[in-house]
Design an enzyme around this catalytic site. Structure first.
Site, PDB file in Angstrom:
ATOM      1  N   ARG A 195       0.502  -1.421   0.114  1.00 24.71           N
ATOM      2  CA  ARG A 195      -0.297   0.030  -0.023  1.00 24.71           C
ATOM      3  C   ARG A 195       1.241   1.189  -0.256  1.00 24.71           C
ATOM      4  O   ARG A 195       1.747   1.745   0.707  1.00 24.71           O
ATOM      5  CB  ARG A 195      -0.626  -0.081   1.277  1.00 24.71           C
ATOM      6  CG  ARG A 195      -2.276  -0.661   0.686  1.00 24.71           C
ATOM      7  CD  ARG A 195      -2.731  -1.309   2.395  1.00 24.71           C
ATOM      8  NE  ARG A 195      -2.867  -2.746   2.042  1.00 24.71           N
ATOM      9  CZ  ARG A 195      -5.308  -2.284   2.053  1.00 24.71           C
ATOM     10  NH1 ARG A 195      -5.393  -1.836   2.394  1.00 24.71           N
ATOM     11  NH2 ARG A 195      -5.827  -3.406   1.298  1.00 24.71           N
ATOM     12  N   SER A 246     -23.030 -15.523   9.156  1.00 23.01           N
ATOM     13  CA  SER A 246     -22.616 -14.276   9.094  1.00 23.01           C
ATOM     14  C   SER A 246     -22.216 -13.967   7.362  1.00 23.01           C
ATOM     15  O   SER A 246     -22.158 -15.104   6.792  1.00 23.01           O
ATOM     16  CB  SER A 246     -20.696 -13.756   9.531  1.00 23.01           C
ATOM     17  OG  SER A 246     -19.861 -12.833   8.589  1.00 23.01           O
ATOM     18  N   SER A 293     -19.207  -2.453   1.028  1.00 21.79           N
ATOM     19  CA  SER A 293     -17.904  -1.267   0.368  1.00 21.79           C
ATOM     20  C   SER A 293     -17.630  -1.304  -0.524  1.00 21.79           C
ATOM     21  O   SER A 293     -17.382  -0.737  -1.543  1.00 21.79           O
ATOM     22  CB  SER A 293     -17.797  -0.895   2.106  1.00 21.79           C
ATOM     23  OG  SER A 293     -16.521  -1.850   1.891  1.00 21.79           O
ATOM     24  N   HIS A 304     -21.743   2.042   4.999  1.00 21.08           N
ATOM     25  CA  HIS A 304     -21.597   2.904   3.993  1.00 21.08           C
ATOM     26  C   HIS A 304     -23.704   3.771   3.300  1.00 21.08           C
ATOM     27  O   HIS A 304     -23.602   3.677   2.261  1.00 21.08           O
ATOM     28  CB  HIS A 304     -21.311   1.990   2.892  1.00 21.08           C
ATOM     29  CG  HIS A 304     -19.629   2.140   2.786  1.00 21.08           C
ATOM     30  ND1 HIS A 304     -18.915   3.002   2.684  1.00 21.08           N
ATOM     31  CD2 HIS A 304     -18.853   1.056   3.760  1.00 21.08           C
ATOM     32  CE1 HIS A 304     -17.535   3.110   3.011  1.00 21.08           C
ATOM     33  NE2 HIS A 304     -17.573   1.790   3.231  1.00 21.08           N
ATOM     34  N   THR A 363     -21.345   4.196  10.953  1.00 22.39           N
ATOM     35  CA  THR A 363     -20.535   5.811  10.699  1.00 22.39           C
ATOM     36  C   THR A 363     -20.651   6.834  11.071  1.00 22.39           C
ATOM     37  O   THR A 363     -21.817   8.077  10.124  1.00 22.39           O
ATOM     38  CB  THR A 363     -19.236   5.471  10.421  1.00 22.39           C
ATOM     39  OG1 THR A 363     -17.887   6.055  10.531  1.00 22.39           O
ATOM     40  CG2 THR A 363     -19.747   5.567   8.870  1.00 22.39           C
ATOM     41  N   LYS A 369     -17.627   8.631   6.583  1.00 22.22           N
ATOM     42  CA  LYS A 369     -18.467   8.826   5.779  1.00 22.22           C
ATOM     43  C   LYS A 369     -19.499   9.464   5.171  1.00 22.22           C
ATOM     44  O   LYS A 369     -18.984  10.909   5.052  1.00 22.22           O
ATOM     45  CB  LYS A 369     -18.408   7.403   5.442  1.00 22.22           C
ATOM     46  CG  LYS A 369     -17.208   6.419   6.034  1.00 22.22           C
ATOM     47  CD  LYS A 369     -17.536   4.896   5.168  1.00 22.22           C
ATOM     48  CE  LYS A 369     -16.772   4.383   6.000  1.00 22.22           C
ATOM     49  NZ  LYS A 369     -14.910   4.401   6.027  1.00 22.22           N
ATOM     50  N   THR A 427     -10.757   6.262  25.800  1.00 19.75           N
ATOM     51  CA  THR A 427     -10.872   7.938  26.176  1.00 19.75           C
ATOM     52  C   THR A 427     -12.300   8.686  24.771  1.00 19.75           C
ATOM     53  O   THR A 427     -11.920   7.827  23.540  1.00 19.75           O
ATOM     54  CB  THR A 427      -9.696   9.081  25.560  1.00 19.75           C
ATOM     55  OG1 THR A 427      -8.659   8.537  26.599  1.00 19.75           O
ATOM     56  CG2 THR A 427      -9.882  10.533  25.653  1.00 19.75           C
ATOM     57  N   THR A 463      -8.915  -6.022   0.409  1.00 20.07           N
ATOM     58  CA  THR A 463      -9.575  -5.169   1.179  1.00 20.07           C
ATOM     59  C   THR A 463     -10.971  -5.896  -0.099  1.00 20.07           C
ATOM     60  O   THR A 463     -12.121  -6.407   0.645  1.00 20.07           O
ATOM     61  CB  THR A 463      -9.340  -4.151   0.460  1.00 20.07           C
ATOM     62  OG1 THR A 463      -8.280  -3.137   0.760  1.00 20.07           O
ATOM     63  CG2 THR A 463     -10.803  -3.616   0.441  1.00 20.07           C
TER      64      THR A 463
HETATM   65  C1  PLP Z   1     -18.145  -1.820   5.742  1.00 18.91           C
HETATM   66  C2  PLP Z   1     -17.358  -1.452   6.908  1.00 18.91           C
HETATM   67  N1  PLP Z   1     -17.682  -1.238   8.527  1.00 18.91           N
HETATM   68  C3  PLP Z   1     -16.863  -0.736   9.108  1.00 18.91           C
HETATM   69  C4  PLP Z   1     -16.310   0.703   9.044  1.00 18.91           C
HETATM   70  C5  PLP Z   1     -15.717   1.213   9.541  1.00 18.91           C
HETATM   71  O1  PLP Z   1     -15.625   2.041   9.563  1.00 18.91           O
HETATM   72  P1  PLP Z   1     -14.958   3.710  10.186  1.00 18.91           P
HETATM   73  O2  PLP Z   1     -14.081   4.496   9.357  1.00 18.91           O
HETATM   74  O3  PLP Z   1     -16.069   4.552  11.323  1.00 18.91           O
HETATM   75  O4  PLP Z   1     -14.500   3.178  11.584  1.00 18.91           O
HETATM   76  C6  PLP Z   1     -16.290   0.237   7.699  1.00 18.91           C
HETATM   77  C7  PLP Z   1     -14.268   1.649   6.749  1.00 18.91           C
HETATM   78  O5  PLP Z   1     -14.118   1.304   5.992  1.00 18.91           O
HETATM   79  C8  PLP Z   1     -16.672  -0.542   6.431  1.00 18.91           C
HETATM   80  O6  PLP Z   1     -16.413  -0.446   4.579  1.00 18.91           O
END
Ligand code: PLP
Length: 412
Positions: free
Chosen positions: A22, A138, A190, A218, A244, A247, A277, A362
């Site tokens: 990367r 899952s 994602s 997402h 999240t 994003k 924290t 990924t």
């Molecule tokens: C499907 C999915 N879940 C969870 C996360 C994690 O999210 P965060 O960036 O808030 O840690 C990502 C992040 O890239 C994601 O693509």
């Protein structure tokens, strides 16, 4: 003597040979010009490019109201929260944000984490520890944070084929009715951008008395009447919703929204919540402003969807093969890690188009792609430019010869 650096060089070398190493681009992000940014090349040349792989879909990270709120509360409350939620790090801004999130998802409660990764991993780990007899079921394409949480729980698990409700049903029907079951899946995946059959999964969960956990990372901000995600758009019942703030909402942090008892159990036992924290108050206030702005401004979602459509039409016109899924994420399959990196480098260097290669781990090997994400601020000119640049680069690398006549438009 053990040479630790030497031991670590070998896996790194392997990554490089496979084309999966990367490389980061040090972007000088511009709030004023986003998605355009500035960067300096290795030989010191100053350049500009347009970001086509950002998750800041709705440009909320550069939204004037969100920035103002963040800076105002930082001046009032300081930068950090100064402690864990339990010991001095719980503020009115945390509480207000959790109230907003609970209401957004039509749940009794919500709980903040420092990221959605942490929210997934620590919630699933804790759930499994509190229900040791449970079995996780899952989706095979679930995010690394979900896999990590399930693994750490040490519970049994079954994997169902991606978005395959028949396979899921066959797993559920084979399990004893008395065994606690937790179905874990995402709404918008994602990397391939596929959308889960949320209603059908919820119906199966009801039939087999299973608990449901969904990752809407997402989807929040982008789907649903007020941005509550695919669950809210479909009206399905899902027990635990993960999202999240980083994003669609353009800030940072993650959360779960669920019933009071589940949320209280995670709040009380999850190590990744307790022993860290808490988010800074200004971050919580900014995220709250972002969510509420998107709840009110429903037109932003319509405009965004139209832009996704416009991008795909431009790609089709240029003969670029893409996966025409039901979401806003547009993957262009490349299927080779080295070529994917070459395309990405060429797009940046010759055309000012920033599209990071998406390689293993990924995505699985063989599914390497360029994952194109449009934002609200990309212009018509940007869209034409990315499509024509992709065509030129694909032609140069001889990648369009067979595919050019027939763009992939199959849904997944
Ligand atoms: C499907 C999915 N879940 C969870 C996360 C994690 O999210 P965060 O960036 O808030 O840690 C990502 C992040 O890239 C994601 O693509």
């Amino acid at each position: 003597m053990i040479d630790y650096n030497n031991l670590l060089q070998s896996p790194l070398q392997q990554l490089k040979q496979q084309g999966n190493y990367r490389y980061f681009l040090d972007v000088n992000k511009s709030a004023r010009h986003f998605p355009r940014f500035y960067y300096t090349t290795e030989n010191g040349e100053k350049r500009t490019a347009v970001n086509w792989c950002s998750n800041d879909y709705l440009c909320m990270s550069v939204h004037e109201e969100v920035i103002s709120k963040l800076s105002f509360i930082a001046h009032q409350s300081g930068t950090g929260s100064s402690g864990t939620r339990n010991i001095s790090g719980n503020t009115i801004y945390h509480r207000e944000l959790e109230n907003t999130l609970a209401a957004l998802h039509n749940k009794e409660a919500a709980l903040l984490f420092n990221s959605a990764y942490l929210a997934n991993s620590t919630t699933l780990e804790t759930l499994g520890q509190l229900l040791p007899n449970a079995i996780f079921i899952s989706d095979e394409r679930n995010h690394a944070s979900i896999i990590q949480g399930i693994k750490a729980s040490r519970c049994e698990k079954r994997i169902f084929q991606h978005n395959d409700v028949h396979h899921l049903a066959s797993i559920l029907s084979a399990l004893p009715s008395t065994q606690p079951k937790i179905i874990v899946f995402e709404s918008v995946y994602s990397m391939n951008g596929s959308v889960a059959p949320v209603k059908a999964i919820a119906a199966l969960a009801k039939q087999y008395n299973a608990l449901t956990y969904i990752d809407e990372v997402h989807a929040v901000g982008i789907y649903g009447e007020e941005g509550g995600g695919v669950v809210s758009e479909t009206g399905a019942h899902i027990d635990i919703i993960n999202g999240t703030l980083a994003k669609g909402y353009g800030v940072i942090g993650g959360y779960i929204a669920a019933g009071k008892t589940i949320t209280d159990a995670i709040r009380s036992f999850a190590k990744g919540f307790i022993f860290t924290t808490s988010l800074p108050p200004a971050i919580c206030a900014a995220a709250n402003t972002s969510i509420q702005w998107l709840q009110r401004n429903t037109a932003a979602r319509t405009t965004y969807r139209n832009k996704v459509q416009q991008l795909r039409e431009a790609l089709s016109e240029q003969g670029i093969p893409y996966v025409n899924n039901a979401s806003h994420i547009t993957p262009i399959p490349v299927s080779n890690a080295t070529v994917c990196k070459q395309l990405s480098d060429e797009l940046l260097a010759s055309y000012g188009v920033y599209l990071q290669p998406i390689n293993y781990p990924t995505v699985p090997k063989g599914e390497e792609c360029l994952r194109v994400t449009i934002t609200l601020h990309h212009t018509d000119k940007d869209i034409l430019h990315v499509a024509t640049s992709l065509r030129k680069v694909f032609l140069k690398y001889d990648l369009l010869q067979q595919r050019i006549q027939q763009p992939i438009t199959a849904s997944i």
